[in-house]
Scaffold this motif. Structure first.
Motif, PDB file in Angstrom:
ATOM      1  N   GLY A  80       0.543  -1.664   0.346  1.00  0.00           N
ATOM      2  CA  GLY A  80       0.088  -0.089   0.460  1.00  0.00           C
ATOM      3  C   GLY A  80       0.742   0.847  -0.140  1.00  0.00           C
ATOM      4  N   ASP A 105       0.474   5.284   1.213  1.00  0.00           N
ATOM      5  CA  ASP A 105       0.046   6.228   1.978  1.00  0.00           C
ATOM      6  C   ASP A 105       0.255   7.424   1.596  1.00  0.00           C
ATOM      7  OD1 ASP A 105      -2.384   5.654   3.870  1.00  0.00           O
ATOM      8  OD2 ASP A 105      -0.785   7.151   5.259  1.00  0.00           O
ATOM      9  N   TYR A 153      13.049 -15.126  -0.313  1.00  0.00           N
ATOM     10  CA  TYR A 153      13.577 -13.431  -0.851  1.00  0.00           C
ATOM     11  C   TYR A 153      12.416 -12.635   0.184  1.00  0.00           C
ATOM     12  CZ  TYR A 153       8.361 -13.719  -2.177  1.00  0.00           C
ATOM     13  OH  TYR A 153       6.984 -14.140  -2.760  1.00  0.00           O
ATOM     14  N   THR A 154      13.507 -11.544   0.123  1.00  0.00           N
ATOM     15  CA  THR A 154      13.298 -10.528   0.905  1.00  0.00           C
ATOM     16  C   THR A 154      12.541  -9.394   0.745  1.00  0.00           C
ATOM     17  OG1 THR A 154      14.605 -11.214   2.649  1.00  0.00           O
ATOM     18  CG2 THR A 154      14.436  -9.042   3.149  1.00  0.00           C
ATOM     19  N   CYS A 155      11.482  -8.432   1.307  1.00  0.00           N
ATOM     20  CA  CYS A 155      11.307  -7.298   0.366  1.00  0.00           C
ATOM     21  C   CYS A 155      10.451  -7.139   1.723  1.00  0.00           C
ATOM     22  CB  CYS A 155      10.233  -7.708  -0.924  1.00  0.00           C
ATOM     23  SG  CYS A 155       8.640  -8.646   0.637  1.00  0.00           S
ATOM     24  N   TYR A 156      10.641  -4.719   1.188  1.00  0.00           N
ATOM     25  CA  TYR A 156      11.270  -4.655   2.645  1.00  0.00           C
ATOM     26  C   TYR A 156      10.587  -2.872   2.043  1.00  0.00           C
ATOM     27  CZ  TYR A 156      15.753  -3.413   1.757  1.00  0.00           C
ATOM     28  OH  TYR A 156      16.769  -3.500   0.445  1.00  0.00           O
ATOM     29  N   HIS A 215       8.473  -8.620  14.656  1.00  0.00           N
ATOM     30  CA  HIS A 215       7.800  -7.076  15.064  1.00  0.00           C
ATOM     31  C   HIS A 215       8.067  -6.894  16.450  1.00  0.00           C
ATOM     32  CE1 HIS A 215       5.832  -3.361  16.396  1.00  0.00           C
ATOM     33  NE2 HIS A 215       6.810  -2.901  15.437  1.00  0.00           N
ATOM     34  N   THR A 229      -3.205   7.178  12.031  1.00  0.00           N
ATOM     35  CA  THR A 229      -3.091   7.843  10.878  1.00  0.00           C
ATOM     36  C   THR A 229      -2.165   7.192   9.306  1.00  0.00           C
ATOM     37  OG1 THR A 229      -0.859   8.646  11.666  1.00  0.00           O
ATOM     38  CG2 THR A 229      -2.692   9.905  12.008  1.00  0.00           C
ATOM     39  N   VAL A 230      -2.292   6.036   9.476  1.00  0.00           N
ATOM     40  CA  VAL A 230      -1.596   5.240   8.533  1.00  0.00           C
ATOM     41  C   VAL A 230      -3.140   4.659   7.569  1.00  0.00           C
ATOM     42  CG1 VAL A 230       0.066   3.500   7.329  1.00  0.00           C
ATOM     43  CG2 VAL A 230       0.538   4.525   8.978  1.00  0.00           C
ATOM     44  N   GLY A 231      -3.894   5.312   6.688  1.00  0.00           N
ATOM     45  CA  GLY A 231      -4.722   4.271   5.682  1.00  0.00           C
ATOM     46  C   GLY A 231      -4.104   3.120   5.298  1.00  0.00           C
ATOM     47  N   ASN A 232      -3.828   3.051   4.417  1.00  0.00           N
ATOM     48  CA  ASN A 232      -3.342   2.475   3.502  1.00  0.00           C
ATOM     49  C   ASN A 232      -1.987   1.491   4.437  1.00  0.00           C
ATOM     50  OD1 ASN A 232      -5.181   2.291   0.958  1.00  0.00           O
ATOM     51  ND2 ASN A 232      -4.938   4.699   1.132  1.00  0.00           N
ATOM     52  N   LEU A 233      -2.054   0.181   5.571  1.00  0.00           N
ATOM     53  CA  LEU A 233      -0.901  -0.455   5.434  1.00  0.00           C
ATOM     54  C   LEU A 233      -0.723  -0.471   3.722  1.00  0.00           C
ATOM     55  CD1 LEU A 233      -2.777  -2.372   8.130  1.00  0.00           C
ATOM     56  CD2 LEU A 233      -1.560  -0.272   8.309  1.00  0.00           C
ATOM     57  N   PHE A 234       0.996  -0.940   4.707  1.00  0.00           N
ATOM     58  CA  PHE A 234       2.209  -0.773   3.178  1.00  0.00           C
ATOM     59  C   PHE A 234       2.445  -2.826   3.211  1.00  0.00           C
ATOM     60  CE2 PHE A 234       6.966  -2.369   2.291  1.00  0.00           C
ATOM     61  CZ  PHE A 234       6.470  -1.493   0.908  1.00  0.00           C
ATOM     62  N   LEU A 235       1.688  -3.407   3.970  1.00  0.00           N
ATOM     63  CA  LEU A 235       1.675  -5.214   4.309  1.00  0.00           C
ATOM     64  C   LEU A 235       0.056  -5.325   4.402  1.00  0.00           C
ATOM     65  CD1 LEU A 235       4.500  -6.777   5.270  1.00  0.00           C
ATOM     66  CD2 LEU A 235       3.589  -5.855   2.991  1.00  0.00           C
ATOM     67  N   GLU A 236      -0.375  -5.341   3.636  1.00  0.00           N
ATOM     68  CA  GLU A 236      -2.056  -6.216   3.474  1.00  0.00           C
ATOM     69  C   GLU A 236      -2.385  -7.773   3.724  1.00  0.00           C
ATOM     70  OE1 GLU A 236      -5.481  -4.651   5.591  1.00  0.00           O
ATOM     71  OE2 GLU A 236      -5.207  -3.403   4.419  1.00  0.00           O
ATOM     72  N   PRO A 260       0.680 -11.939  -0.118  1.00  0.00           N
ATOM     73  CA  PRO A 260       1.054 -12.866  -1.315  1.00  0.00           C
ATOM     74  C   PRO A 260       2.182 -13.764  -1.483  1.00  0.00           C
ATOM     75  CG  PRO A 260       0.815 -11.295  -3.555  1.00  0.00           C
ATOM     76  CD  PRO A 260       1.056 -11.378  -1.959  1.00  0.00           C
ATOM     77  N   THR A 287       7.257  -8.592   9.376  1.00  0.00           N
ATOM     78  CA  THR A 287       7.200  -7.203  10.111  1.00  0.00           C
ATOM     79  C   THR A 287       5.706  -6.147   9.580  1.00  0.00           C
ATOM     80  OG1 THR A 287       8.441  -5.397   9.288  1.00  0.00           O
ATOM     81  CG2 THR A 287       9.387  -6.988  10.604  1.00  0.00           C
ATOM     82  N   TRP A 326       6.285  -3.712   7.730  1.00  0.00           N
ATOM     83  CA  TRP A 326       7.303  -3.169   6.903  1.00  0.00           C
ATOM     84  C   TRP A 326       8.075  -4.166   5.821  1.00  0.00           C
ATOM     85  CZ3 TRP A 326       5.304   1.491   6.350  1.00  0.00           C
ATOM     86  CH2 TRP A 326       5.126   2.276   7.787  1.00  0.00           C
ATOM     87  N   SER A 327       8.037  -4.577   6.079  1.00  0.00           N
ATOM     88  CA  SER A 327       9.087  -6.466   5.918  1.00  0.00           C
ATOM     89  C   SER A 327       8.265  -7.467   5.311  1.00  0.00           C
ATOM     90  CB  SER A 327      10.456  -6.152   6.142  1.00  0.00           C
ATOM     91  OG  SER A 327      10.575  -6.455   7.014  1.00  0.00           O
ATOM     92  N   TYR A 328       8.971  -8.298   4.641  1.00  0.00           N
ATOM     93  CA  TYR A 328       9.295  -9.736   5.069  1.00  0.00           C
ATOM     94  C   TYR A 328      10.179 -10.745   4.345  1.00  0.00           C
ATOM     95  CZ  TYR A 328       5.632 -10.063   0.789  1.00  0.00           C
ATOM     96  OH  TYR A 328       5.766 -10.227  -0.590  1.00  0.00           O
ATOM     97  N   THR A 329      10.171 -11.963   5.219  1.00  0.00           N
ATOM     98  CA  THR A 329      10.876 -12.758   4.381  1.00  0.00           C
ATOM     99  C   THR A 329      10.507 -14.604   4.133  1.00  0.00           C
ATOM    100  OG1 THR A 329      12.903 -11.860   5.053  1.00  0.00           O
ATOM    101  CG2 THR A 329      13.332 -14.350   4.888  1.00  0.00           C
ATOM    102  N   HIS A 340      11.159  -2.737  11.961  1.00  0.00           N
ATOM    103  CA  HIS A 340      10.538  -2.360  12.715  1.00  0.00           C
ATOM    104  C   HIS A 340       9.843  -0.895  12.493  1.00  0.00           C
ATOM    105  CE1 HIS A 340       8.606  -1.568  16.972  1.00  0.00           C
ATOM    106  NE2 HIS A 340       8.266  -3.264  17.632  1.00  0.00           N
TER     107      HIS A 340
END
Lengths: 278, 278, 278, 278
Positions: free
Chosen positions: A253, A255, A272-275, B174, B239-246, B249, B268, B270-273, C174
């Protein structure tokens, strides 16, 4: 059509008001006139701040002339490509009416900063607010609108930032180098799934141009598909018919329309890692 | 209907052949008879090996009776859910004919180990092989077929492994703990996108049961969607309306039907592996 | 003392030889003279290439004047800070003698490109080579020596790259932002552990200056310590006395003295990812 | 010497008190007697809870008999291996006196749950507390002490958990499989650096036995060194002399003596991810 900050500083009061009234239609002349008294402005940003102070001081008059967000605003903001669906337009109309009924205020939203789904989500959130928060939110949105108009129309130092940026980077930690030649596609996921741009990583694993730039990012949901299959095919035994990673989707997303989103992918054929980077 | 390994070891030669001929239709009786001479077998696996040696020694006869893979084999293998499309069936028929024409051999494929797209990809790869490789591949597939039938029909020690497993695990780095209560869905991506199972992680961040087990995994492409949005919503500023990760997939291929695929997600807001683990 | 490429191109042959002989002590005058015939050179790099072709064509003479790597070369290269230990110096002397005995060649190594341990590792590897590889390696090292001297002494276009760079970046996944204010220290791990530099990340999670730059990176082993404890302390419950991550060490090797090593750290209080980036 | 829960439930009150007084030296007999009235106990855990309620109800008497933590407690807890240094012992003595002076309470700490540095850190934190928190902390530590003694001495259902576990797992995402045969060493980082155990990963990338188990984990700082160099050497070009990753140190804190710490490493020759898993 644009005007210089110097000219605005030097103009007589009436000319100042006329010049800006043409540019900033949603602001009442009285508010512009109030700001005129604070000249000269050292930067476009301080001009913006003075206008916003004047607007806040005369909020009832401001809200009296500000229009509600309309479906056509959203359509214009999207350059026709991914405007609201009929269903979204109907939801918007209903929500705007509820907003007027509940707060006696227009539903103000800077349309270029949101895709339709994000705009409607804001409206839903706004309806759950208390009156003071709703008024503050309306003023904040007016601030976004004026900032964009000033940035587009007034030449001078200290232009406020109104554009965002989306960039990417693909790193190959199997080989220990940037991943060059990876095809990738950016999609906007609104009502449907719209291809925004398709490109390929260069030898530094980046794209020659940002995926998005030169405009506010429209808050909403996006997806980048990275074609890792062809890139890694020869690092995996030939006997493997179905690669573990082929096309990797990264869904995220946005924002902060004026923000820099750097979305990085660090990959091997098996992980993979993405961030969100910087 | 099943038989014990002890009974097969004790049977006279003719009874041995008859018993197995009923179970292993695609194998000529002469091959079964040749294997009979090597009794007793200490395990079902050594029985399988003896049958395969006999088959390899009499390959022409074996290929004479082995049927080509058919669209209905693929349909049966998928329990009707995601069988081949008419287009895939036509492609299969053309490819099988080409295989006969090119190698004088049936196109043998153990249907329960592949989804239609994966089966067709094998056929395409096979057509590019040389005759020796094509014959070796056909025997290897016969080996898979016999292994499954023996595992299903003969009771005894040393059963060959024919089932695979797909499991997952979601870790929250996190908070430094397993991610409990994350809804997730497994899709098979064949011709279309079919929901295979939907579940939720338990307090250890795993699912109570494997996502797939108790059968060979069908080689093909899959996707797991993890709903991280609700899990992380309260760790991100309001205040974050559109989360970075929702919804995240994870799209991946399965290539070893008897393998254990452990697909892990470490996330987290903001990131994933993600990776193929063990 | 430096000279311009233009002056070298314009000089008469004898002056060309004299000028470069002063700069490039290890090269016989005959080789310089051979290169003179190929003037004018469009770039310092093409001058370097011509000198190397001449050296390769007259290898016996070149090897006759090239000195062996000595302990004092390593000491000078390290600016006295982390020169060879007495034990390393003795090992070097023995190895150099073995190299002469085995190949009849000096052991040539560009000292500024290696710490003592790395230099000795090269010597060990060299002694296991065959004669042709040993000669090729000696010429390659001469190439490094000449490249550095030309880059330092000849002004002109197309200077060859002789400097490397080490940079870092700390990302906080985080909080979803660069990790600002993280103290970090770079150590060289040779015979002992020597602090090279100590600094703190800026608001972009980077350091204001590269950790190393302006010189060839000395191949060897390094470690960066990142003090994540203070950065993350308030994101972890107060009841946690011993943080999971406090000081994070990242130990890595440098092998390309002219390369750019970007060593990135992506961290939460409970996990981190590090990699050689770009 | 141990006793069964059944015997304790069946004993007359005086015998109950005598039996437990022998086991639980730090608890006044009156508190044990108060717990006796609540028999029968269905589990050792409910016995523990009853004793703790009685202790809390008679806190002044309990604190009157409880000894301060001493250097020899720490030494005994560490089996002599990594006891406190003379300096740590002196710091402890001073801190304990300050604790008595400030709160009129002994400094209670369950010694087997902390290394000396962690114990001193607790003491420092305790001295900054208010009196109520100090008393609550002392009771909580008494709870740990009693729990360990009951677990060691009373046979019966519902034994409280007093042991922790440290395990590891190395995954190779360059090859897509567990990393087998990786030598690793666990160090305790107290005053100095003490090798705790050295082992090698098995074919599943794990160690045959946990790195620590069968006792409370001593809170403190630890490091595992993983020798990735030999494992990945042949996946990196031969020309690379100094591998990017050779020995990878992972430094971490343990804070939950009864917890399960799973410390995982996911690596390629150019990157790694580590985290506290589950």
């Amino acid at each position: 059509m644009s005007v210089t900050l110097d000219a605005l500083n030097a103009a007589d009061r009436a000319a100042f008001v006329t010049a800006l009234a043409g540019l900033l239609a949603p602001l009442p002349e009285a508010a512009i006139d109030a700001a005129a008294a604070q000249r000269p402005f050292a930067s476009v940003t301080t001009l913006h701040e003075a206008l916003m102070r004047a607007a806040a001081a005369d909020a009832p008059a401001v809200f009296g002339v500000l229009p509600d967000l309309s479906a056509s605003d959203l359509r214009d903001a999207s350059a026709g490509e991914s405007g609201p669906t009929p269903e979204q337009a109907a939801t918007l109309a209903r929500g705007v009416a509820a907003h007027r009924a509940r707060f006696g205020l227009p539903f103000v939203l800077c349309a270029t900063r949101h895709d339709p789904a994000s705009a409607l989500a804001r409206l839903t959130a706004r309806l759950a607010d208390d009156p003071a928060a709703a008024q503050a939110a309306a003023l904040a949105e007016l601030g976004h609108l004026l900032r964009q108009r000033l940035a587009a129309s007034v030449d001078g130092p200290g232009l406020p930032g109104v554009n965002g940026r989306l960039s990417t980077h693909v790193l190959d930690t199997h080989g220990g180098r940037p991943a060059a030649g990876v095809a990738l596609r950016l999609y906007a996921l609104g009502a449907g799934r719209r291809l925004v741009t398709a490109t390929t990583t260069n030898r530094d694993g980046r794209t020659d141009a940002p995926l998005l730039s030169g405009a506010p990012l429209r808050a909403g949901r996006y997806e980048i598909e990275f074609d890792l299959g062809p890139y890694f095919r020869d690092r995996v035994p030939e006997t493997v018919g179905n690669l573990f990673l082929e096309t990797v989707p990264l869904r995220f997303g946005i924002d902060e329309p004026e923000g820099h989103y750097h979305v990085a992918l660090i990959a091997t054929p098996w992980s993979y890692t993405c961030y969100r980077g910087s």
